[in-house]
Design an enzyme around this catalytic site. Structure first.
Site, mmCIF file in Angstrom:
data_model
loop_
_atom_site.group_PDB
_atom_site.id
_atom_site.type_symbol
_atom_site.label_atom_id
_atom_site.label_comp_id
_atom_site.label_asym_id
_atom_site.label_seq_id
_atom_site.Cartn_x
_atom_site.Cartn_y
_atom_site.Cartn_z
ATOM 1 N N SER A 124 1.148 -1.806 -0.178
ATOM 2 C CA SER A 124 0.215 -0.447 0.175
ATOM 3 C C SER A 124 1.091 1.404 -0.016
ATOM 4 C CB SER A 124 -0.732 0.221 1.406
ATOM 5 O OG SER A 124 -1.347 1.262 1.637
ATOM 6 N N TYR A 148 -1.596 -0.784 10.964
ATOM 7 C CA TYR A 148 -1.655 -1.481 9.401
ATOM 8 C C TYR A 148 -1.189 -1.613 8.733
ATOM 9 C CZ TYR A 148 -3.693 -1.642 5.220
ATOM 10 O OH TYR A 148 -4.185 -1.985 4.252
ATOM 11 N N LYS A 152 2.557 -3.550 6.127
ATOM 12 C CA LYS A 152 2.502 -3.861 4.574
ATOM 13 C C LYS A 152 4.354 -3.344 5.128
ATOM 14 C CE LYS A 152 -0.957 -4.188 3.507
ATOM 15 N NZ LYS A 152 -1.767 -5.803 3.077
HETATM 16 P P1 NAD Z 1 -11.134 -7.094 1.605
HETATM 17 O O1 NAD Z 1 -10.664 -6.634 3.052
HETATM 18 O O2 NAD Z 1 -12.295 -6.892 0.419
HETATM 19 O O3 NAD Z 1 -10.039 -8.743 1.032
HETATM 20 C C1 NAD Z 1 -9.722 -9.474 2.428
HETATM 21 C C2 NAD Z 1 -10.572 -10.494 1.528
HETATM 22 O O4 NAD Z 1 -9.218 -11.253 2.777
HETATM 23 C C3 NAD Z 1 -11.287 -10.580 2.716
HETATM 24 O O5 NAD Z 1 -12.528 -11.742 1.741
HETATM 25 C C4 NAD Z 1 -11.045 -11.780 3.691
HETATM 26 O O6 NAD Z 1 -12.345 -12.308 4.105
HETATM 27 C C5 NAD Z 1 -10.490 -11.841 3.156
HETATM 28 N N1 NAD Z 1 -8.917 -12.089 4.751
HETATM 29 C C6 NAD Z 1 -8.745 -11.885 6.060
HETATM 30 N N2 NAD Z 1 -7.925 -12.276 6.293
HETATM 31 C C7 NAD Z 1 -8.051 -13.452 6.234
HETATM 32 C C8 NAD Z 1 -8.062 -14.706 6.149
HETATM 33 N N3 NAD Z 1 -6.585 -15.117 8.257
HETATM 34 N N4 NAD Z 1 -7.327 -15.778 5.787
HETATM 35 C C9 NAD Z 1 -8.025 -16.002 4.947
HETATM 36 N N5 NAD Z 1 -8.444 -15.203 4.121
HETATM 37 C C10 NAD Z 1 -8.807 -13.653 4.457
HETATM 38 O O7 NAD Z 1 -10.195 -5.873 0.984
HETATM 39 P P2 NAD Z 1 -8.922 -5.291 -0.517
HETATM 40 O O8 NAD Z 1 -9.799 -3.874 -0.126
HETATM 41 O O9 NAD Z 1 -9.919 -6.071 -1.464
HETATM 42 O O10 NAD Z 1 -7.662 -5.286 0.136
HETATM 43 C C11 NAD Z 1 -7.298 -6.129 -0.240
HETATM 44 C C12 NAD Z 1 -5.485 -6.006 -0.287
HETATM 45 O O11 NAD Z 1 -4.941 -4.733 -0.261
HETATM 46 C C13 NAD Z 1 -5.173 -6.067 0.997
HETATM 47 O O12 NAD Z 1 -3.936 -7.005 1.259
HETATM 48 C C14 NAD Z 1 -5.284 -4.783 2.115
HETATM 49 O O13 NAD Z 1 -4.138 -4.440 3.647
HETATM 50 C C15 NAD Z 1 -4.589 -4.082 0.924
HETATM 51 N N6 NAD Z 1 -4.805 -3.013 0.089
HETATM 52 C C16 NAD Z 1 -6.258 -2.385 -0.293
HETATM 53 C C17 NAD Z 1 -6.952 -0.786 0.070
HETATM 54 C C18 NAD Z 1 -7.783 -0.620 -0.434
HETATM 55 O O14 NAD Z 1 -7.683 0.767 0.187
HETATM 56 N N7 NAD Z 1 -8.900 -1.079 -0.693
HETATM 57 C C19 NAD Z 1 -5.569 -0.288 -0.349
HETATM 58 C C20 NAD Z 1 -4.229 -0.906 -0.543
HETATM 59 C C21 NAD Z 1 -3.845 -1.883 -0.014
HETATM 60 C C1 WQD Z 2 -9.297 9.766 1.506
HETATM 61 C C2 WQD Z 2 -9.662 10.944 0.861
HETATM 62 C C3 WQD Z 2 -9.678 12.141 3.623
HETATM 63 C C4 WQD Z 2 -13.779 10.062 3.729
HETATM 64 C C5 WQD Z 2 -6.711 5.092 3.152
HETATM 65 C C6 WQD Z 2 -5.750 4.238 3.984
HETATM 66 C C7 WQD Z 2 -4.806 3.337 3.511
HETATM 67 C C8 WQD Z 2 -5.239 2.732 1.987
HETATM 68 C C9 WQD Z 2 -6.361 3.063 1.482
HETATM 69 C C10 WQD Z 2 -5.322 0.684 2.153
HETATM 70 C C11 WQD Z 2 -8.499 11.589 2.295
HETATM 71 C C12 WQD Z 2 -10.943 12.088 2.495
HETATM 72 C C13 WQD Z 2 -12.371 10.248 3.713
HETATM 73 C C14 WQD Z 2 -14.481 10.260 4.263
HETATM 74 C C15 WQD Z 2 -13.201 12.418 3.640
HETATM 75 N N1 WQD Z 2 -5.518 1.777 3.153
HETATM 76 N N2 WQD Z 2 -11.908 11.488 3.454
HETATM 77 N N3 WQD Z 2 -14.272 11.985 3.710
HETATM 78 O O1 WQD Z 2 -6.961 7.880 3.541
HETATM 79 O O2 WQD Z 2 -5.916 7.596 1.432
HETATM 80 O O3 WQD Z 2 -6.008 6.257 2.562
HETATM 81 O O4 WQD Z 2 -7.434 3.810 2.255
HETATM 82 O O5 WQD Z 2 -3.927 0.427 1.980
HETATM 83 O O6 WQD Z 2 -3.777 2.657 4.048
HETATM 84 O O7 WQD Z 2 -5.590 5.228 5.323
HETATM 85 O O8 WQD Z 2 -8.473 7.369 1.744
HETATM 86 O O9 WQD Z 2 -10.882 6.930 1.029
HETATM 87 O O10 WQD Z 2 -10.202 6.655 3.428
HETATM 88 O O11 WQD Z 2 -9.810 8.965 2.397
HETATM 89 O O12 WQD Z 2 -13.417 13.662 3.353
HETATM 90 O O13 WQD Z 2 -15.720 9.942 4.961
HETATM 91 O O14 WQD Z 2 -10.967 11.257 1.121
HETATM 92 O O15 WQD Z 2 -9.417 13.125 4.314
HETATM 93 O O16 WQD Z 2 -8.275 13.423 2.315
HETATM 94 P P1 WQD Z 2 -6.199 7.422 2.429
HETATM 95 P P2 WQD Z 2 -9.952 7.682 2.134
#
Ligand code: NAD
Ligand code: WQD
Length: 337
Positions: A124, A148, A152
């Protein structure tokens, strides 16, 4: 070629299963359903006209992982499974370290036992912390501001060491910026449980009438309109980025890192305006204090992925808000309804 997709029932994993299948790979989904619905399988089948293999299991269950890797003759692992709520991770750090870090160590141990040497990991942009410069390239120092984020950073380090210890191993950490959007069919998308933490699902739930207004966290940042700037990337582009990374490096080894972003940032107000136009509804909002831990701006330098993987995000903000709206209006309460 069979690929194990941990967390493949989730938001990013499910879309990546579609991209893998389209590219000729066979994804085998491994998920404990802790944050996803079994109904995702039906949606995948409708979209791809293919029944995806699913194993219900936890990444902390080494025996089950080993059995799955062997039974399906797995060649590589796409590792999405993790908990991802930043706020919860500060309340329950041990749960996050156990699931995300111990779970990955268990997965790598099972892979080692079964001679599976390749992993693509969901990292991330959170690992960049408060950016020292913009746009952020992969050389930017990494750190974290919450458990969190540390999971990563730690897993990236573990993958480095795992590759150093065996020259045949390949680990690619993909650092996602802000994933958004849904499958263009409207059949698959993000449905967070409870109150969404992320901006896009919060806006879409407001547009569909489930929430009264969007709280904009801060309007006094040093940005164009004072609201936070982020690099939103369409989930379909993100999914293709995984396939590009794996296809390019299938025959390589070592520990690699790529940013997956568009290189362009949008403010919160710009996202609300775009969504409003896609949904054709007015979206109410109020300015609220800054959210703790938030940064003013971040956006990617995504040129390494373009240069080495031949991958570039193609879809714009309108596609993200149009597709999110199609999904949200079709399934206002997610797939469970
Ligand atoms: P999500 O929660 O929709 O998907 C994660 C999946 O993993 C879920 O289906 C959950 O049931 C499964 N899971 C969690 N723990 C588990 C375990 N111990 N064993 C088996 N399955 C398990 O999340 P997502 O948004 O699809 O994110 C996927 C990956 O991308 C994650 O590693 C997350 O940290 C990373 N990521 C997400 C974002 C975002 O904003 N969505 C941003 C950056 C990184
Ligand atoms: C985006 C922008 C908020 C909600 C997060 C995690 C990051 C990654 C992605 C997993 C910001 C603003 C948000 C709301 C708002 N996840 N906001 N009102 O914070 O960039 O990243 O998700 O890895 O680790 O920190 O994403 O969608 O929460 O926010 O004004 O109700 O929207 O302040 O500027 P962020 P976000």
């Amino acid at each position: 070629m069979n690929i194990l997709v941990t967390g493949g029932m989730g938001y990013i994993g499910s879309h990546t299963c579609l991209a893998l299948y389209k590219a000729g790979f066979t994804p085998i989904i491994y998920d404990n359903l802790s944050n996803s619905s079994i109904k995702v399988l039906e949606q995948l089948k409708i979209i791809a006209n293919h029944t995806f293999e699913f194993v219900e299991g936890d990444i902390n269950d080494r025996d089950k992982l080993e059995a799955t890797l062997n039974d399906y003759n797995i060649k590589a692992v796409f590792h999405f499974a993790s908990l991802k709520a930043v706020g919860k991770s500060t309340e329950q750090p041990l749960r996050y370290y156990d699931n995300n870090v111990s779970g990955t160590v268990t997965l790598l141990t099972a892979m080692q036992k079964s001679a599976v040497k390749q992993i693509i990991f969901s990292s991330s942009a959170t690992v960049y912390g408060d950016p020292q410069y913009l746009p952020i390239d992969e050389k930017h120092p990494i750190t974290a501001t919450n458990p969190y984020g540390w999971t990563k950073v730690m897993v990236e380090q573990i993958l480095n060491d795992w590759c150093l210890a065996n020259e045949q191993n390949l680990a690619i950490a993909l650092r996602y910026f802000n994933p958004a959007g849904a499958h263009p069919s409207g059949l698959l998308g993000e449905s967070p449980t409870g109150i969404p933490n992320n901006l896009m699902p919060y806006i879409s739930q407001t547009a569909v009438g489930q929430r009264e207004f969007v709280n904009i966290f801060g309007n006094d940042y040093d940005t164009e309109d004072g609201t936070g700037v982020r690099d939103y990337i369409h989930i379909m582009d993100l999914a293709e980025g995984h396939v590009a990374a794996f296809s390019t490096h299938q025959k390589d080894s070592g520990s690699l890192v790529y940013n997956l972003g568009t290189g362009k940032g949008y403010t919160v107000l710009e996202i609300i305006t775009a969504f409003s136009s896609s949904a054709n509804v007015e979206i109410n909002y109020k300015f609220a204090p800054r959210r703790a831990g938030d940064i003013a701006s971040n956006f990617a330098n995504a040129s390494l992925a373009q240069e080495k993987l031949g991958w570039k995000a193609k879809l714009n903000i309108k596609a993200m808000t149009d597709d999110t709206w199609r999904w949200q209006s079709k399934y206002p309460n997610g797939l469970e309804d």
